[in-house]
Write a protein that holds these residues in place. Structure first.
Motif, PDB file in Angstrom:
ATOM      1  N   ARG A   1       0.847  -1.182   0.000  1.00 49.46           N
ATOM      2  CA  ARG A   1       0.000   0.000   0.000  1.00 49.46           C
ATOM      3  C   ARG A   1       0.886   1.237   0.000  1.00 49.46           C
ATOM      4  O   ARG A   1       1.873   1.309   0.718  1.00 49.46           O
ATOM      5  N   ASN A   2       0.551   2.195  -0.828  1.00 44.44           N
ATOM      6  CA  ASN A   2       1.295   3.444  -0.900  1.00 44.44           C
ATOM      7  C   ASN A   2       1.010   4.253   0.369  1.00 44.44           C
ATOM      8  O   ASN A   2      -0.141   4.590   0.635  1.00 44.44           O
ATOM      9  N   PRO A   3       2.044   4.571   1.181  1.00 46.94           N
ATOM     10  CA  PRO A   3       1.800   5.298   2.444  1.00 46.94           C
ATOM     11  C   PRO A   3       1.501   6.772   2.207  1.00 46.94           C
ATOM     12  O   PRO A   3       2.123   7.665   2.787  1.00 46.94           O
ATOM     13  N   THR A   4       0.551   7.030   1.327  1.00 44.52           N
ATOM     14  CA  THR A   4       0.218   8.386   0.929  1.00 44.52           C
ATOM     15  C   THR A   4      -1.292   8.503   0.761  1.00 44.52           C
ATOM     16  O   THR A   4      -1.944   7.557   0.328  1.00 44.52           O
ATOM     17  N   PHE A   5      -1.828   9.637   1.134  1.00 42.35           N
ATOM     18  CA  PHE A   5      -3.233   9.929   0.880  1.00 42.35           C
ATOM     19  C   PHE A   5      -3.343  10.814  -0.366  1.00 42.35           C
ATOM     20  O   PHE A   5      -2.461  11.629  -0.637  1.00 42.35           O
ATOM     21  N   GLY A   6      -4.414  10.636  -1.100  1.00 45.16           N
ATOM     22  CA  GLY A   6      -4.708  11.514  -2.233  1.00 45.16           C
ATOM     23  C   GLY A   6      -5.811  12.478  -1.850  1.00 45.16           C
ATOM     24  O   GLY A   6      -6.741  12.110  -1.127  1.00 45.16           O
ATOM     25  N   LEU A   7      -5.714  13.720  -2.309  1.00 42.51           N
ATOM     26  CA  LEU A   7      -6.736  14.733  -2.068  1.00 42.51           C
ATOM     27  C   LEU A   7      -7.148  15.330  -3.412  1.00 42.51           C
ATOM     28  O   LEU A   7      -6.323  15.901  -4.121  1.00 42.51           O
TER      29      LEU A   7
ATOM     30  N   THR B   1      -9.950  10.733  -8.943  1.00 37.54           N
ATOM     31  CA  THR B   1     -10.323   9.832  -7.849  1.00 37.54           C
ATOM     32  C   THR B   1     -10.004   8.388  -8.206  1.00 37.54           C
ATOM     33  O   THR B   1      -9.428   7.641  -7.402  1.00 37.54           O
ATOM     34  N   ARG B   2     -10.372   7.974  -9.425  1.00 37.84           N
ATOM     35  CA  ARG B   2     -10.073   6.600  -9.858  1.00 37.84           C
ATOM     36  C   ARG B   2      -8.567   6.369  -9.944  1.00 37.84           C
ATOM     37  O   ARG B   2      -8.072   5.281  -9.600  1.00 37.84           O
ATOM     38  N   TYR B   3      -7.836   7.386 -10.388  1.00 32.89           N
ATOM     39  CA  TYR B   3      -6.380   7.252 -10.496  1.00 32.89           C
ATOM     40  C   TYR B   3      -5.757   7.014  -9.126  1.00 32.89           C
ATOM     41  O   TYR B   3      -4.917   6.115  -8.949  1.00 32.89           O
ATOM     42  N   PHE B   4      -6.138   7.816  -8.147  1.00 32.63           N
ATOM     43  CA  PHE B   4      -5.593   7.655  -6.806  1.00 32.63           C
ATOM     44  C   PHE B   4      -5.925   6.276  -6.241  1.00 32.63           C
ATOM     45  O   PHE B   4      -5.093   5.642  -5.584  1.00 32.63           O
TER      46      PHE B   4
ATOM     47  N   LEU C   1     -21.463  12.959  -6.342  1.00 31.56           N
ATOM     48  CA  LEU C   1     -20.105  12.654  -5.902  1.00 31.56           C
ATOM     49  C   LEU C   1     -19.531  11.542  -6.772  1.00 31.56           C
ATOM     50  O   LEU C   1     -20.273  10.685  -7.258  1.00 31.56           O
ATOM     51  N   PRO C   2     -18.207  11.537  -6.979  1.00 35.00           N
ATOM     52  CA  PRO C   2     -17.603  10.466  -7.782  1.00 35.00           C
ATOM     53  C   PRO C   2     -17.940   9.092  -7.211  1.00 35.00           C
ATOM     54  O   PRO C   2     -17.923   8.895  -5.997  1.00 35.00           O
ATOM     55  N   ALA C   3     -18.271   8.168  -8.081  1.00 37.21           N
ATOM     56  CA  ALA C   3     -18.611   6.819  -7.640  1.00 37.21           C
ATOM     57  C   ALA C   3     -17.351   6.079  -7.210  1.00 37.21           C
ATOM     58  O   ALA C   3     -16.329   6.129  -7.888  1.00 37.21           O
TER      59      ALA C   3
ATOM     60  N   ILE D   1     -10.743   0.993  -0.916  1.00 39.15           N
ATOM     61  CA  ILE D   1      -9.749   1.884  -0.330  1.00 39.15           C
ATOM     62  C   ILE D   1     -10.514   2.896   0.501  1.00 39.15           C
ATOM     63  O   ILE D   1     -11.583   3.357   0.088  1.00 39.15           O
ATOM     64  N   PRO D   2     -10.006   3.271   1.683  1.00 38.81           N
ATOM     65  CA  PRO D   2     -10.709   4.278   2.488  1.00 38.81           C
ATOM     66  C   PRO D   2     -10.939   5.565   1.705  1.00 38.81           C
ATOM     67  O   PRO D   2     -10.023   6.101   1.082  1.00 38.81           O
ATOM     68  N   VAL D   3     -12.161   6.046   1.716  1.00 37.82           N
ATOM     69  CA  VAL D   3     -12.534   7.273   1.016  1.00 37.82           C
ATOM     70  C   VAL D   3     -13.352   8.144   1.961  1.00 37.82           C
ATOM     71  O   VAL D   3     -14.214   7.643   2.690  1.00 37.82           O
ATOM     72  N   VAL D   4     -13.077   9.442   1.949  1.00 39.05           N
ATOM     73  CA  VAL D   4     -13.857  10.407   2.720  1.00 39.05           C
ATOM     74  C   VAL D   4     -14.224  11.560   1.802  1.00 39.05           C
ATOM     75  O   VAL D   4     -13.364  12.088   1.087  1.00 39.05           O
TER      76      VAL D   4
END
Length: 359
Positions: free
Chosen positions: A60-66, A110-113, A132-134, A140-143
């Motif tokens: 898992r990439n230890p990074t969050f996407g925003l 969103t899909r890329y991340f 909102l994006p599906a 993957i955790p999404v908020v």
């Protein structure tokens, strides 16, 4: 030039391979002095972890996407600041994508991340009625940020209705008798602000409320023209307090009022309604009610961490993901010269907030 390996880093730092791995993937597990030695070795050797190999191995990439809908509004910048600080505190990086108000691009980012195995993804809702994006639940955790929903998932939103209510209370407290609201309530956020204003004004039938459903909330020129138009009315008819559904519109209105020969706030007080520092360069410091974007980003990261920890423990994870988790973040007033003359800058209900992110 020979490729630098994790073994080279371990030898340079004088630690075991596993320690370097923990420093890269779980820095919270490594003693500060050891982490510093590893990071110093990484910088000295120019080591770059092979993220592709890690992902191919199921890591898992230890990074969050925003994913942000735009970078032309202070709220998005505040969200990014809060998310970045909190992600770093939790041992994660943060990558930011700007969708530039393009709904298709927002979904693609969103899909890329999610496809790059980010540890979690934060998505700021668009300032429109767009869906909102599906996302695939549980993958993957999404908020979702600045979003209100009854659906299963994790949502953090600014209390826009309370923003409007606080501003209406402020107007009443200053003795306003004729209040005008400027701006087309085209977005869910703007409609909630207007609802909050109306909910307070209903209690004061002797105070006249006019809602001018006109003026693009993103255009100062529209505010300027509306301000001029209202200032030209006879004194007995013109509003003594104006609320713009955005700070951009409100700042434009101030300029229009002054161009018509009237003074703010002596003749007409003006307040904005979205806490956008990018609009605060006008001739009169603007009173506004600010959503705490920094706190939106911070709480969004907390929701990601909650999902990650639940997935690791396996305890009632399915039940957690099937429930609705909605957090509302309280706004606060920034009371300044556009409504109270020379009264010094005041902040109410802001204890514990990082106000530096607004200035």
């Amino acid at each position: 030039m020979a490729k630098v390996t994790i073994g080279d880093v371990a030898r340079e730092a004088g630690v075991a391979l596993g320690t370097v791995s923990n420093a890269l993937n779980h820095p919270e597990k490594v003693r500060p002095e050891t982490l510093k030695a590893v990071n110093d070795a990484i910088r000295h050797l120019g080591y770059a972890p092979n993220q592709s190999a890690r992902l191919l191995a199921g890591g898992r990439n230890p990074t969050f996407g925003l994913v942000l809908p735009r970078l032309s509004h202070g709220l998005s910048l505040q969200i990014a600041s809060g998310a970045s600080v909190e992600a770093n505190r939790q041992g994660y990086g943060l990558l930011i994508a700007n969708a530039d108000n393009d709904e298709a691009l927002e979904s693609r980012y969103t899909r890329y991340f999610m496809g790059t195995q980010m540890s979690g993804v934060l998505v700021q809702a668009p300032s429109s009625d767009a869906a909102l994006p599906a996302v695939q639940p549980g993958r993957i955790p999404v908020v979702f940020l600045d979003a209100i929903s009854d659906e299963p998932g994790f949502f953090v939103a600014a209390d826009h209705r309370e923003q409007g209510a606080l501003l209406a209370d402020h107007a009443i407290g200053l003795g306003a008798q004729r209040v005008a609201v400027l701006g087309r309530a085209e977005s869910p956020q703007d409609r909630r602000r207007l609802n909050g204003i109306c909910s307070i004004m209903e209690r004061y039938p002797d105070v006249a409320l006019t809602v001018l459903d006109s003026g693009n909330v993103d255009l100062a020129l529209d505010g300027y023209e509306l301000g001029q138009k209202l200032a030209a009315l006879p004194a007995a008819e013109r509003p003594d307090f104006i609320i713009g559904l955005s700070d951009v519109l409100a700042c434009g209105a101030i300029e229009g009022i002054e161009a018509a020969g009237l003074a703010v706030p002596e003749d007409i007080a003006v307040a904005g309604c979205d806490g956008n520092p990018l609009a605060w360069s006008g001739s009169v410091p603007l009173t506004t009610c600010a959503p705490t974007g920094y706190e939106l980003g911070r709480r969004g990261v907390h929701f990601l961490i909650e999902q990650i920890q639940a997935a690791k423990s396996g305890e009632a994870y399915a039940e957690l993901m099937a429930e609705n988790h909605q957090a509302l973040v309280k706004p606060f007033m920034l009371t300044r010269a556009s409504t109270v003359g020379a009264t010094p800058f005041q902040v109410s209900d802001a204890i514990g907030l990082n106000l530096g992110t607004f200035l």
